[in-house]
Design an enzyme around this catalytic site. Sequence first.
Site, PDB file in Angstrom:
ATOM      1  N   VAL A 410       0.860  -1.192   0.000  1.00 10.59           N
ATOM      2  CA  VAL A 410       0.000   0.000   0.000  1.00 10.59           C
ATOM      3  C   VAL A 410       0.896   1.242   0.000  1.00 10.59           C
ATOM      4  O   VAL A 410       2.126   1.127  -0.003  1.00 10.59           O
ATOM      5  CB  VAL A 410      -0.990   0.008   1.194  1.00 10.59           C
ATOM      6  CG1 VAL A 410      -1.899  -1.220   1.149  1.00 10.59           C
ATOM      7  CG2 VAL A 410      -0.257   0.069   2.535  1.00 10.59           C
ATOM      8  N   LYS A 417       0.339   1.529   6.798  1.00 12.40           N
ATOM      9  CA  LYS A 417       0.917   0.183   6.744  1.00 12.40           C
ATOM     10  C   LYS A 417       0.636  -0.555   8.055  1.00 12.40           C
ATOM     11  O   LYS A 417       0.337  -1.755   8.047  1.00 12.40           O
ATOM     12  CB  LYS A 417       2.421   0.252   6.450  1.00 12.40           C
ATOM     13  CG  LYS A 417       2.721   0.583   4.969  1.00 12.40           C
ATOM     14  CD  LYS A 417       4.180   0.459   4.639  1.00 12.40           C
ATOM     15  CE  LYS A 417       4.555   0.967   3.262  1.00 12.40           C
ATOM     16  NZ  LYS A 417       4.068   0.205   2.133  1.00 12.40           N
ATOM     17  N   HIS A 465      11.378  -6.627  -0.715  1.00 11.76           N
ATOM     18  CA  HIS A 465      11.387  -5.373  -1.465  1.00 11.76           C
ATOM     19  C   HIS A 465      11.640  -5.602  -2.944  1.00 11.76           C
ATOM     20  O   HIS A 465      12.720  -6.021  -3.341  1.00 11.76           O
ATOM     21  CB  HIS A 465      12.469  -4.451  -0.859  1.00 11.76           C
ATOM     22  CG  HIS A 465      12.578  -3.136  -1.542  1.00 11.76           C
ATOM     23  ND1 HIS A 465      13.771  -2.513  -1.764  1.00 11.76           N
ATOM     24  CD2 HIS A 465      11.624  -2.331  -2.060  1.00 11.76           C
ATOM     25  CE1 HIS A 465      13.547  -1.378  -2.384  1.00 11.76           C
ATOM     26  NE2 HIS A 465      12.257  -1.252  -2.587  1.00 11.76           N
TER      27      HIS A 465
HETATM   28  P1  NAI Z   1       0.658   3.061  -5.674  1.00 17.44           P
HETATM   29  O1  NAI Z   1       0.202   4.366  -5.193  1.00 17.44           O
HETATM   30  O2  NAI Z   1       0.721   2.809  -7.139  1.00 17.44           O
HETATM   31  O3  NAI Z   1      -0.238   1.896  -5.063  1.00 17.44           O
HETATM   32  C1  NAI Z   1      -0.643   1.818  -3.723  1.00 17.44           C
HETATM   33  C2  NAI Z   1      -1.993   1.121  -3.685  1.00 17.44           C
HETATM   34  O4  NAI Z   1      -2.352   0.845  -2.350  1.00 17.44           O
HETATM   35  C3  NAI Z   1      -3.113   1.944  -4.304  1.00 17.44           C
HETATM   36  O5  NAI Z   1      -3.744   1.204  -5.319  1.00 17.44           O
HETATM   37  C4  NAI Z   1      -4.034   2.177  -3.126  1.00 17.44           C
HETATM   38  O6  NAI Z   1      -5.404   2.261  -3.500  1.00 17.44           O
HETATM   39  C5  NAI Z   1      -3.756   0.961  -2.271  1.00 17.44           C
HETATM   40  N1  NAI Z   1      -4.230   1.101  -0.894  1.00 17.44           N
HETATM   41  C6  NAI Z   1      -4.222   2.193  -0.105  1.00 17.44           C
HETATM   42  N2  NAI Z   1      -4.782   1.889   1.080  1.00 17.44           N
HETATM   43  C7  NAI Z   1      -5.154   0.590   1.048  1.00 17.44           C
HETATM   44  C8  NAI Z   1      -5.779  -0.283   1.966  1.00 17.44           C
HETATM   45  N3  NAI Z   1      -6.167   0.136   3.166  1.00 17.44           N
HETATM   46  N4  NAI Z   1      -5.989  -1.575   1.593  1.00 17.44           N
HETATM   47  C9  NAI Z   1      -5.625  -1.995   0.381  1.00 17.44           C
HETATM   48  N5  NAI Z   1      -5.041  -1.189  -0.523  1.00 17.44           N
HETATM   49  C10 NAI Z   1      -4.806   0.080  -0.199  1.00 17.44           C
HETATM   50  O7  NAI Z   1       2.077   2.822  -4.996  1.00 17.44           O
HETATM   51  P2  NAI Z   1       3.277   1.854  -5.438  1.00 17.44           P
HETATM   52  O8  NAI Z   1       4.228   2.607  -6.223  1.00 17.44           O
HETATM   53  O9  NAI Z   1       2.695   0.595  -5.950  1.00 17.44           O
HETATM   54  O10 NAI Z   1       3.960   1.571  -4.037  1.00 17.44           O
HETATM   55  C11 NAI Z   1       3.430   0.697  -3.072  1.00 17.44           C
HETATM   56  C12 NAI Z   1       4.488   0.385  -2.040  1.00 17.44           C
HETATM   57  O11 NAI Z   1       5.599  -0.186  -2.693  1.00 17.44           O
HETATM   58  C13 NAI Z   1       5.022   1.589  -1.288  1.00 17.44           C
HETATM   59  O12 NAI Z   1       5.320   1.207   0.025  1.00 17.44           O
HETATM   60  C14 NAI Z   1       6.283   1.931  -2.047  1.00 17.44           C
HETATM   61  O13 NAI Z   1       7.193   2.621  -1.258  1.00 17.44           O
HETATM   62  C15 NAI Z   1       6.770   0.556  -2.386  1.00 17.44           C
HETATM   63  N6  NAI Z   1       7.688   0.477  -3.503  1.00 17.44           N
HETATM   64  C16 NAI Z   1       7.557   1.268  -4.598  1.00 17.44           C
HETATM   65  C17 NAI Z   1       8.435   1.198  -5.652  1.00 17.44           C
HETATM   66  C18 NAI Z   1       8.277   2.068  -6.858  1.00 17.44           C
HETATM   67  O14 NAI Z   1       9.233   2.145  -7.657  1.00 17.44           O
HETATM   68  N7  NAI Z   1       7.152   2.687  -7.060  1.00 17.44           N
HETATM   69  C19 NAI Z   1       9.558   0.235  -5.610  1.00 17.44           C
HETATM   70  C20 NAI Z   1       9.575  -0.608  -4.458  1.00 17.44           C
HETATM   71  C21 NAI Z   1       8.694  -0.467  -3.444  1.00 17.44           C
END
Ligand code: NAI
Length: 740
Positions: A410, A417, A465
Amino acid sequence: MENFKTELDADGILLCTFDVPGKTMNTFTKSALADVEAIAARAKAEPEIKGVVITSGKTTGFCAGADLEEMIGGAWETSAGLTGEALLKANFDAAFEMNRVYRLLETCGKPVAVAINGLALGGGLELSLACHYRVLSNGPKVQVGLPEVKIGLFPGGGGSQRLPRLIGAQAALMAMSEGKSFKPQEALGAGIVDEVTDDDKVVEAAKTWIKTKGDAVARWDKKDFKIPGGGPYHPTGAQVFMAGNALLRKQSYGNYPAVLNLMHSVYEGLQLPFDTAIRVETRFFCKTLATPQAKAMIRTFFFSMQALGKGSGRPAGVAKADFGKVAILGAGMMGAGIAYVQAMAGIETILIDRDQESADKGKAHCEDLLKKQVSRGKMTPEKAQGILALITATPDYAAIEGADLVVEAVFENTELKEKVTKDAEARLYKGAKADTAMFGSNTSTIPISLLAKASQKADKFIGIHFFSPVDKMMLVEIIRGEHTSDETVAKAIDYALKIKKTPVVVNDSRGFFANRCFIPFTAEGMMMWAEGIAPAIVDNVGRMTGMPRGPLEMLDDVALDLMVKITAETAKAEGANYKPIPGEKEVARMVADGRYGRKNGKGFYDYPADKGGQKTLWEGTKSMFPATLTEADPKTVEELKKRLLYVQAVTAARCFEEGVITDPREADVGSILGWGFAPWSGGIVSLMDAIGIKEFVAELDRMEKAYGERFKAPQLLRDMAAKGETFYSRFGKTEAAKAA
Ligand code: NAI
């Protein structure tokens, strides 16, 4: 013979079947080369032998190339105790062996055909090129190619001489400098093989050629031979080298000695008679093998990757875990990507988001990726449907019950989280899997031990990760929190291997290993921009270091809003100690104005709607920090390159000092697979070892004075410099590594 079985048929054709005992795949060792020499001698000496067919007895393929273990570890043993000219000669002779033997086969006086019944790479294809006729199996997994540049070498078994003589210098240079693999029809189209047929007919086809057309003289040994497309002194042939040199510089910025030496070998070799040409090839090969780049690339791309791909960091004594059902929290960019790789590995996947629509959006992303596979002919529509059917998109946490693992992805926000961890664990640790299930967070930067506080079972809480885009990036960082058990670490490695990723195990710290080292690269780029260095220079210099993209481009790719979220989390955690990075406020302003980076087509660059179009630098960067450096002389370029690379390397050294990472192989592989760290160096640790720790510390001292504390050499480096150690000698996990 140890590695070949021979069988003389009624037509006088000697069938030689390559089948190295006790190995699943054939590779070339000294012993296999001795066998080929014996085959050539027999063909030459025995009048009843009318021709030779070589094939493989393995179902895995024809031959994967030279046995690198023997080549790197043992090939130079003849040189032990030698110095000067004698040493050079011994090295040359050892490296020339493959060329010498293949040439004996090529000139044995009898037609030699090869029935390539499966993959033939490197020395395996080079053997085939030394045969007079090549038949290739059309099996779906068959490929041929000369991939040596991928480990810092170039084809040194006659490949750099025979391939250009066969298909022309331009096509050969392109194939060899990229290490390209060809599928059967592509290989036939390119002229690398003469015939393609069904797997069970290759030997027959090779025999038929011997009986009907068999010619024992290679085309380059015939009097009227002309190089296809012309040699270096031919008007069109010459252009290949002029354009090729420019292209080479543009693609590799001179970072890869192997590619330069390949070009030398082809250019000089094509002007010489064949027997001299292969000697020239070997000289350039020896020169390449002696470079620190080749040594480090072989270690990282071959030995270390192989070891990590087998789970070398896995704690012992834990039974292998299987993952039948895994739930993912958050169906955003990362969650959807994780769902895709899981389903591809046959795992039943529950993809959860806040509402049905968001969850469906994530599944639709998986569907798009699968459609691409189908349209590229890599998968049947039925198979794609089957994979998609493994994914259930839902907002209902109840679907988690019975899962082996929950992967949380998320938003990057600690409170959120913590909340979803509690909600998910209430379902996860219930029912039949309650005792074996575990929880992984895909957080980019938040310490695992901090997130684990919200968990019922901190020993089963771990960081898993991924890197973006998940379907392409091979690395998974496994982060051990304060209370994470060995068993959980071992199982997380099993999960990563099951979904075909390469795991590295790191200890907890903000940003862990990969982001902790990578973020300084983008931060340094931002600081350069804030100093008034034109963004175009910042990114060009970034690419010149060997990084896949410049720092500002990388920021766009990662997403500016995520960077802002990470900065906010870090600032909150560090409190009064937090030192804002110049440029950080401006990036936040860009995000507030809706510039999120590549994902919405607006960041440091503007991205055209049509995907084939060129991105252009956004004009607005100029008003934020007017550029004062718009042209950089070579000295400035070198200094900027150093800043971008060294700021990452010194951070990696700090990670070793703090025990965040403990194995240099994991740091090297992780740096390349995780954030594309200059592959020519063999990785972030190999870079420091190649510079020399003492020299590196001296440069860091100078740079600390010039640019600030971020370049401060940690005590560990000073200790290592005093003792004359390298990272591999101090931290190497194998005896061989320690000796390196
Ligand atoms: P994103 O914003 O694309 O996706 C996050 C999703 O979580 C959204 O679809 C949102 O609706 C959902 N969400 C929010 N609250 C929720 C809940 N209570 N229950 C279920 N779903 C919920 O973000 P992204 O980029 O996918 O990142 C997600 C995680 O992965 C973050 O912790 C980020 O730091 C990590 N991450 C991101 C990378 C990147 O390059 N974007 C690389 C590695 C890790």
